[in-house]
Design a protein around this motif. Structure first.
Motif, PDB file in Angstrom:
ATOM      1  N   ILE A  76       1.081  -1.074   0.001  1.00 43.90           N
ATOM      2  CA  ILE A  76      -0.081  -0.054  -0.056  1.00 43.90           C
ATOM      3  C   ILE A  76       0.862   1.244   0.004  1.00 43.90           C
ATOM      4  O   ILE A  76       1.711   1.321   0.887  1.00 43.90           O
ATOM      5  N   VAL A  77       0.540   2.235  -1.119  1.00 42.81           N
ATOM      6  CA  VAL A  77       1.658   3.495  -0.936  1.00 42.81           C
ATOM      7  C   VAL A  77       0.620   4.570  -0.369  1.00 42.81           C
ATOM      8  O   VAL A  77      -0.488   4.851  -0.773  1.00 42.81           O
ATOM      9  N   THR A  78       1.227   4.996   0.882  1.00 44.11           N
ATOM     10  CA  THR A  78       0.323   5.954   1.498  1.00 44.11           C
ATOM     11  C   THR A  78       1.341   7.036   1.754  1.00 44.11           C
ATOM     12  O   THR A  78       2.543   7.230   1.057  1.00 44.11           O
ATOM     13  N   PRO A  79       0.822   8.381   1.961  1.00 37.80           N
ATOM     14  CA  PRO A  79       1.747   9.499   1.934  1.00 37.80           C
ATOM     15  C   PRO A  79       3.109   9.488   2.755  1.00 37.80           C
ATOM     16  O   PRO A  79       3.886  10.016   2.773  1.00 37.80           O
ATOM     17  N   ASP A  80       3.031   8.366   3.860  1.00 33.99           N
ATOM     18  CA  ASP A  80       4.295   8.226   4.519  1.00 33.99           C
ATOM     19  C   ASP A  80       5.030   7.174   4.119  1.00 33.99           C
ATOM     20  O   ASP A  80       6.188   7.024   4.797  1.00 33.99           O
ATOM     21  N   GLY A  81       4.812   6.309   3.068  1.00 32.94           N
ATOM     22  CA  GLY A  81       5.631   5.498   2.428  1.00 32.94           C
ATOM     23  C   GLY A  81       4.950   4.334   1.907  1.00 32.94           C
ATOM     24  O   GLY A  81       3.677   4.236   1.867  1.00 32.94           O
ATOM     25  N   ILE A  82       5.530   3.104   2.026  1.00 31.98           N
ATOM     26  CA  ILE A  82       4.912   1.860   1.569  1.00 31.98           C
ATOM     27  C   ILE A  82       4.674   1.001   2.677  1.00 31.98           C
ATOM     28  O   ILE A  82       5.644   0.850   3.674  1.00 31.98           O
ATOM     29  N   VAL A  83       3.471   0.478   2.632  1.00 40.30           N
ATOM     30  CA  VAL A  83       3.238  -0.305   3.777  1.00 40.30           C
ATOM     31  C   VAL A  83       3.116  -1.856   3.359  1.00 40.30           C
ATOM     32  O   VAL A  83       2.263  -2.247   2.311  1.00 40.30           O
ATOM     33  N   ASP A  84       4.366  -2.668   3.581  1.00 40.17           N
ATOM     34  CA  ASP A  84       4.597  -3.925   3.013  1.00 40.17           C
ATOM     35  C   ASP A  84       3.259  -5.145   3.818  1.00 40.17           C
ATOM     36  O   ASP A  84       3.125  -4.502   4.781  1.00 40.17           O
ATOM     37  N   ASP A  85       3.075  -5.705   2.901  1.00 32.06           N
ATOM     38  CA  ASP A  85       2.039  -6.814   3.314  1.00 32.06           C
ATOM     39  C   ASP A  85       0.598  -6.185   4.221  1.00 32.06           C
ATOM     40  O   ASP A  85       0.430  -6.307   5.037  1.00 32.06           O
ATOM     41  N   GLY A  86       0.480  -4.995   3.338  1.00 29.78           N
ATOM     42  CA  GLY A  86      -0.748  -4.202   4.037  1.00 29.78           C
ATOM     43  C   GLY A  86      -1.959  -4.450   3.547  1.00 29.78           C
ATOM     44  O   GLY A  86      -2.432  -5.210   2.553  1.00 29.78           O
TER      45      GLY A  86
END
Length: 368
Positions: A7-17
């Motif tokens: 998941i690409v969020t404003p804070d970066g990438i959430v792996d296994d998100g």
């Protein structure tokens, strides 16, 4: 509904998100195991926000026809653009009024994110594929009437700041919450800075339709890049800008940069003859040019291709995603609604595979 992946969020990438959607909104963003069988993708990005788009799929925004506008928006939505600003070109006053009135219900319905007037207050010397017959100096009464008619739908207008009355027009736009964009301009560096001081906040397709940079008169480009309050549009199709220029803008634009398509009806269509604002356009090998003089005439780009082009130019996927969603949403005053994978925002999502090809699109919580 849950969607899992990186998941690409404003804070970066959430792996296994995973993203949890509740109705039309994003409910939560998390990581780790999920209950049930979520939709899965290699990448999950916020829905793209294209703030400069003239049409696609054989349909156009420039004539003000609502059925054509609906079809063009649907075409781009399949390529991940969940918010599209319908861009007109320089037109007679009656067409601008009629198009604004016709598009207002589509904005209220959520088909369109708003309206952008690319002209008619533009430089004849830098008009590009704008019809010179329709260019005119800024008219504050005309502009005020259009803003009033739009009732919140007018999101942006491109103006050449060197024209008589342009600074007053920029101030009027800013006072109504409409983004004033500098473009199709032969302005000096000083005149461009004056436009920014008056309230201009966007650069329309930076470099294109502008006086080029010169070491003794840097012109509009350097003034716009150096302004913290200005978002610089870039058409990332490998034609409007060299990839090296794109990468430079990504690092140099103090106010951020936005990927835009500047697409016309020929996007997604075969090569051949088309029309833009009353001018004949020929598309060959996906490049649109005026039949009369060979000037670039919009593009055949889609936002997913723009993201791939940016990543191929060395931009990180987080930065490319921000340029395709969060920054353009901010530029036209929509960041409180769309542009990021954040709880409370509209559930607009683009699902991509490892090659960044679109595998699914969610708009307002509904798979398209």
């Amino acid at each position: 509904m849950q969607i899992a992946g990186r998941i690409v969020t404003p804070d970066g990438i959430v792996d296994d998100g995973h993203v949890t959607v509740d109705g039309p909104l994003i409910a939560s963003v998390g990581s780790g195991p999920v209950i049930g069988r979520p939709e899965r993708a290699a990448w999950v990005l916020p829905g793209f926000v294209d703030i400069h788009n003239h049409g696609g799929g054989g349909h156009t925004f420039t004539t003000g026809d609502p059925d054509s506008a609906r079809a063009a928006a649907a075409f781009h939505r399949r390529h991940g653009t969940t918010t599209v600003i319908a861009s007109l070109v320089s037109s007679p006053p009656a067409l601008m009024r009629d198009a604004t009135a016709a598009f207002l219900p589509l904005v209220r319905e959520g088909v369109l994110g708003g309206v952008h007037y690319e002209g008619p207050y533009l430089s004849g010397a830098r008009c590009g594929a704008q019809n010179p017959d329709f260019l005119r100096d800024p008219d504050l009464d005309e502009l005020a009437a259009l803003i009033d008619l739009g009732d919140g739908a007018v999101r942006m207008m491109t103006i050449a700041p060197e024209l008589p009355g342009a600074l007053d027009a920029i101030k009027l736009l800013a006072s109504h919450g409409v983004a004033a964009a500098v473009g199709h301009t032969d302005a000096s560096h000083g005149a461009t800075r004056a436009a920014v001081e008056a309230g201009a906040t966007v650069a329309t397709h930076l470099f294109n339709g502008m006086r080029p940079v010169h070491h003794r008169e840097p012109g509009p480009v350097l003034a716009l890049l150096d302004s913290p309050g200005v978002v610089c549009e870039v058409v990332a199709d490998g034609v409007h800008l060299h990839d090296g220029t794109l990468a430079f803008v990504a690092g140099a634009a103090r106010g951020g940069y936005a990927l835009v398509t500047d697409a016309m009806a020929a996007a997604g269509m075969p090569d051949g003859a088309y029309e833009l604002g009353g001018l004949s356009v020929v598309v060959a090998d996906r490049v649109a040019r005026l039949a009369s003089n060979g000037s670039i005439a919009g593009s055949t780009l889609t936002m997913d291709a723009a993201v791939r082009q940016a990543v191929g130019a060395g931009v990180s996927i987080v930065d490319a995603s921000r340029a395709a969603s969060g920054t353009p949403a901010r530029a036209v005053g929509l960041s409180g609604t769309v542009g990021a994978i954040v709880p409370g925002l509209r559930a607009d999502l683009v699902l991509l595979d490892e090659q960044l090809q679109v595998t699914g699109v969610v708009h307002a919580g509904v798979f398209q």
